[in-house]
Each structure stands twice: as structure tokens, then as C-alpha cells.
Enzyme design. Structure first.
Site, PDB file in Angstrom:
ATOM      1  N   PRO A 115       0.791  -1.229   0.000  1.00  0.00           N
ATOM      2  CA  PRO A 115       0.000   0.000   0.000  1.00  0.00           C
ATOM      3  C   PRO A 115       0.823   1.280   0.000  1.00  0.00           C
ATOM      4  O   PRO A 115       1.848   1.376   0.678  1.00  0.00           O
ATOM      5  CB  PRO A 115      -0.837  -0.102   1.282  1.00  0.00           C
ATOM      6  CG  PRO A 115      -0.174  -1.130   2.114  1.00  0.00           C
ATOM      7  CD  PRO A 115       0.503  -2.077   1.165  1.00  0.00           C
ATOM      8  N   ASN A 116       0.328   2.234  -0.771  1.00  0.00           N
ATOM      9  CA  ASN A 116       0.862   3.601  -0.887  1.00  0.00           C
ATOM     10  C   ASN A 116       2.151   3.697  -1.688  1.00  0.00           C
ATOM     11  O   ASN A 116       2.636   4.799  -1.939  1.00  0.00           O
ATOM     12  CB  ASN A 116       1.050   4.241   0.503  1.00  0.00           C
ATOM     13  CG  ASN A 116      -0.262   4.443   1.208  1.00  0.00           C
ATOM     14  OD1 ASN A 116      -1.184   5.026   0.641  1.00  0.00           O
ATOM     15  ND2 ASN A 116      -0.380   3.941   2.426  1.00  0.00           N
ATOM     16  N   ARG A 147       5.579  12.393  -2.824  1.00  0.00           N
ATOM     17  CA  ARG A 147       5.644  12.933  -1.465  1.00  0.00           C
ATOM     18  C   ARG A 147       6.852  12.334  -0.739  1.00  0.00           C
ATOM     19  O   ARG A 147       7.364  11.300  -1.154  1.00  0.00           O
ATOM     20  CB  ARG A 147       4.380  12.554  -0.660  1.00  0.00           C
ATOM     21  CG  ARG A 147       3.132  13.247  -1.105  1.00  0.00           C
ATOM     22  CD  ARG A 147       2.025  13.117  -0.063  1.00  0.00           C
ATOM     23  NE  ARG A 147       1.495  11.761   0.028  1.00  0.00           N
ATOM     24  CZ  ARG A 147       1.415  11.045   1.149  1.00  0.00           C
ATOM     25  NH1 ARG A 147       1.850  11.544   2.289  1.00  0.00           N
ATOM     26  NH2 ARG A 147       0.910   9.844   1.154  1.00  0.00           N
ATOM     27  N   TYR A 202      11.852   8.527   0.659  1.00  0.00           N
ATOM     28  CA  TYR A 202      11.684   7.510  -0.384  1.00  0.00           C
ATOM     29  C   TYR A 202      12.338   7.864  -1.720  1.00  0.00           C
ATOM     30  O   TYR A 202      12.240   7.095  -2.670  1.00  0.00           O
ATOM     31  CB  TYR A 202      10.184   7.244  -0.606  1.00  0.00           C
ATOM     32  CG  TYR A 202       9.482   6.725   0.630  1.00  0.00           C
ATOM     33  CD1 TYR A 202       9.832   5.500   1.187  1.00  0.00           C
ATOM     34  CD2 TYR A 202       8.485   7.468   1.260  1.00  0.00           C
ATOM     35  CE1 TYR A 202       9.215   5.018   2.326  1.00  0.00           C
ATOM     36  CE2 TYR A 202       7.845   6.998   2.396  1.00  0.00           C
ATOM     37  CZ  TYR A 202       8.215   5.776   2.924  1.00  0.00           C
ATOM     38  OH  TYR A 202       7.604   5.302   4.048  1.00  0.00           O
ATOM     39  N   ASN A 204       8.053  -5.742  -1.334  1.00  0.00           N
ATOM     40  CA  ASN A 204       8.004  -4.608  -0.411  1.00  0.00           C
ATOM     41  C   ASN A 204       6.554  -4.524   0.044  1.00  0.00           C
ATOM     42  O   ASN A 204       5.704  -3.947  -0.648  1.00  0.00           O
ATOM     43  CB  ASN A 204       8.438  -3.312  -1.091  1.00  0.00           C
ATOM     44  CG  ASN A 204       8.483  -2.155  -0.100  1.00  0.00           C
ATOM     45  OD1 ASN A 204       7.980  -2.266   1.015  1.00  0.00           O
ATOM     46  ND2 ASN A 204       9.074  -1.042  -0.504  1.00  0.00           N
ATOM     47  N   ALA A 222       3.385  -0.973   4.583  1.00  0.00           N
ATOM     48  CA  ALA A 222       2.882  -0.989   5.963  1.00  0.00           C
ATOM     49  C   ALA A 222       2.419  -2.380   6.398  1.00  0.00           C
ATOM     50  O   ALA A 222       2.447  -2.703   7.593  1.00  0.00           O
ATOM     51  CB  ALA A 222       1.735   0.023   6.105  1.00  0.00           C
ATOM     52  N   GLU A 247      12.676  -9.780   1.095  1.00  0.00           N
ATOM     53  CA  GLU A 247      11.915  -8.651   1.649  1.00  0.00           C
ATOM     54  C   GLU A 247      12.723  -7.387   1.366  1.00  0.00           C
ATOM     55  O   GLU A 247      13.915  -7.336   1.691  1.00  0.00           O
ATOM     56  CB  GLU A 247      11.737  -8.844   3.156  1.00  0.00           C
ATOM     57  CG  GLU A 247      11.106  -7.641   3.858  1.00  0.00           C
ATOM     58  CD  GLU A 247      11.052  -7.817   5.374  1.00  0.00           C
ATOM     59  OE1 GLU A 247      11.382  -8.918   5.890  1.00  0.00           O
ATOM     60  OE2 GLU A 247      10.686  -6.833   6.054  1.00  0.00           O
ATOM     61  N   HIS A 249      12.913  -3.019   1.481  1.00  0.00           N
ATOM     62  CA  HIS A 249      12.392  -1.707   1.905  1.00  0.00           C
ATOM     63  C   HIS A 249      13.274  -0.612   1.330  1.00  0.00           C
ATOM     64  O   HIS A 249      14.508  -0.732   1.330  1.00  0.00           O
ATOM     65  CB  HIS A 249      12.345  -1.596   3.423  1.00  0.00           C
ATOM     66  CG  HIS A 249      11.462  -2.634   4.025  1.00  0.00           C
ATOM     67  ND1 HIS A 249      10.093  -2.544   3.960  1.00  0.00           N
ATOM     68  CD2 HIS A 249      11.746  -3.796   4.642  1.00  0.00           C
ATOM     69  CE1 HIS A 249       9.569  -3.622   4.525  1.00  0.00           C
ATOM     70  NE2 HIS A 249      10.548  -4.403   4.946  1.00  0.00           N
ATOM     71  N   ARG A 298      13.467   4.393  11.954  1.00  0.00           N
ATOM     72  CA  ARG A 298      12.236   5.183  11.976  1.00  0.00           C
ATOM     73  C   ARG A 298      11.399   4.856  13.224  1.00  0.00           C
ATOM     74  O   ARG A 298      11.932   4.399  14.221  1.00  0.00           O
ATOM     75  CB  ARG A 298      11.486   4.943  10.665  1.00  0.00           C
ATOM     76  CG  ARG A 298      12.364   5.297   9.444  1.00  0.00           C
ATOM     77  CD  ARG A 298      11.674   5.038   8.130  1.00  0.00           C
ATOM     78  NE  ARG A 298      10.492   5.882   7.982  1.00  0.00           N
ATOM     79  CZ  ARG A 298       9.562   5.683   7.054  1.00  0.00           C
ATOM     80  NH1 ARG A 298       9.708   4.695   6.183  1.00  0.00           N
ATOM     81  NH2 ARG A 298       8.512   6.485   6.990  1.00  0.00           N
TER      82      ARG A 298
HETATM   83  O1  CA2 Z   1      10.801   1.777   3.252  1.00  0.00           O
HETATM   84  C1  CA2 Z   1       9.924   1.088   2.715  1.00  0.00           C
HETATM   85  O2  CA2 Z   1      10.019   0.636   1.584  1.00  0.00           O
HETATM   86  C2  CA2 Z   1       8.613   0.826   3.472  1.00  0.00           C
HETATM   87  O3  CA2 Z   1       8.204  -0.513   3.177  1.00  0.00           O
HETATM   88  C3  CA2 Z   1       7.622   1.840   2.927  1.00  0.00           C
HETATM   89  C4  CA2 Z   1       6.265   1.793   3.626  1.00  0.00           C
HETATM   90  C5  CA2 Z   1       6.435   1.850   5.139  1.00  0.00           C
HETATM   91  O4  CA2 Z   1       5.173   1.656   5.755  1.00  0.00           O
HETATM   92  C6  CA2 Z   1       7.411   0.805   5.646  1.00  0.00           C
HETATM   93  O5  CA2 Z   1       7.558   0.972   7.043  1.00  0.00           O
HETATM   94  C7  CA2 Z   1       8.768   0.954   4.978  1.00  0.00           C
HETATM   95  C8  CA2 Z   1       5.379   2.965   3.223  1.00  0.00           C
HETATM   96  C9  CA2 Z   1       5.235   3.145   1.756  1.00  0.00           C
HETATM   97  C10 CA2 Z   1       4.558   4.477   1.511  1.00  0.00           C
HETATM   98  O6  CA2 Z   1       5.085   4.998   0.329  1.00  0.00           O
HETATM   99  C11 CA2 Z   1       4.967   6.336   0.114  1.00  0.00           C
HETATM  100  C12 CA2 Z   1       5.709   6.843  -0.922  1.00  0.00           C
HETATM  101  C13 CA2 Z   1       5.675   8.178  -1.179  1.00  0.00           C
HETATM  102  C14 CA2 Z   1       4.878   9.005  -0.434  1.00  0.00           C
HETATM  103  C15 CA2 Z   1       4.131   8.481   0.593  1.00  0.00           C
HETATM  104  C16 CA2 Z   1       4.163   7.141   0.853  1.00  0.00           C
END
Ligand code: CA2
Length: 147
Positions: A9-10, A17, A22, A74, A77, A98, A100, A107
Site C-alpha cells: 500500500p501507498n 511525497r 523515499y 516490499n 505498511a 523482503e 524496503h 524510523r
Molecule cells: O521503506 C519502505 O520501503 C517501506 O516498506 C515503505 C512503507 C512503510 O510503511 C514501511 O515501514 C517501509 C510505506 C510506503 C509508503 O510509500 C509512500 C511513498 C511516497 C509518499 C508516501 C508514501
């Protein structure tokens, strides 16, 4: 090799953002890089993203049926919440990574627990968006049983 790259997700928001966490690459550009790198090495990548836990579980089940050689996941969340994704990964006997983009251990504490690390062969975190391509480049050096 057949490779599924599964994103949770996301991750579709990449590049729009939080670039300080990221990076600035979009998911589309990461997908293109993975597909091109894999194709040059004679591999095939299916690159996918979903905001729905059940759909991710179904893709892992599909990887079992299709005898996919490698899953790079990946779970975003869902990494920190999903027993369903953990169980699906346990059922998949191919090679699993896995991944990230950020390093969750640097974090919030709720990101320090991964429900899926114990179900995979390798964990890669904190290499930024380039991490996906680096893992594709590494595949020939990993102990992967090709179907
Ligand atoms: O660091 C990663 O790849 C994560 O898997 C990213 C997840 C986060 O919940 C994990 O703890 C670590 C969140 C992805 C959200 O992606 C976004 C990208 C751009 C803007 C907002 C969110």
C-alpha cells in the site's frame, strides 16, 4: 528466471511525497529499471502494486501455482501487521527477498517489527529506490533453485 516484484500500500505514491525518505523515482521508473535489467540478464519480471492485503496474498499464491523462481516483496505498511502475507510467503518455496526503500529500524518503533522477515531468505533495506535494481543485479549470485 521468472521474478515477481510485489509492492504494497501507498507505494504507488512514490515520487510524489516524502522524497527525503523515499527518493524522487516513481514506481513506474523503478518498474522499467527492473524489467530492463532482468531482460538483459535473460529473466522476466512481473512488477505489481496493490493497496489491498488480499490481492497481495493472491499474487503470492499465484507465484506458487506458476512456479515463479523469485519473489521480491516490499509489503510496505503490511510488513508490520500482516500475518496473512507471512503465511502466504511461508507456503511459497521459491527464493524470497523482503525489500524496503528506507531503513525501518531508523524510523518509528512500530516499523521495527517485521511480520514477514521470518518467512523470507533475505532482507534488503535502506538502499533507496535503487535497491530494487540492485537486488535484480544480485540474483545470479544467490542460491536460487530455478524451476
Ligand atoms: O521503506 C519502505 O520501503 C517501506 O516498506 C515503505 C512503507 C512503510 O510503511 C514501511 O515501514 C517501509 C510505506 C510506503 C509508503 O510509500 C509512500 C511513498 C511516497 C509518499 C508516501 C508514501
Amino acid at each position: 528466471m521468472n521474478i515477481y516484484v510485489i509492492n504494497g500500500p501507498n507505494i504507488n505514491l512514490l515520487g510524489t511525497r516524502e522524497p527525503e525518505i523515499y527518493g524522487r523515482d516513481t514506481l513506474e521508473s523503478i518498474a522499467t529499471t527492473c524489467i530492463e535489467k532482468a531482460s538483459k540478464a535473460g529473466h522476466k519480471v512481473d512488477f505489481m502494486q496493490s493497496n489491498y492485503e488480499g490481492e497481495i496474498v493472491e499474487w503470492i499464491q499465484d507465484a506458487i501455482i506458476q512456479k515463479v523462481d523469485v519473489i521480491i516483496i516490499n509489503a510496505a505498511a503490511y510488513t508490520h501487521t500482516s500475518i496473512a502475507i507471512h503465511d502466504a510467503l511461508k507456503s511459497y518455496s521459491g527464493y524470497k527477498v523482503e525489500l524496503h526503500i528506507s531503513n525501518p529500524h531508523l524510523r518509528e518503533t512500530f516499523r521495527h517489527i517485521s511480520f514477514i522477515s521470518s518467512a523470507v531468505n533475505a532482507v534488503v533495506a535502506g538502499l533507496g529506490p535503487d535497491g530494487y535494481g540492485h537486488v535484480i543485479d544480485l540474483l545470479p549470485d544467490l542460491p536460487i533453485k530455478v524451476n
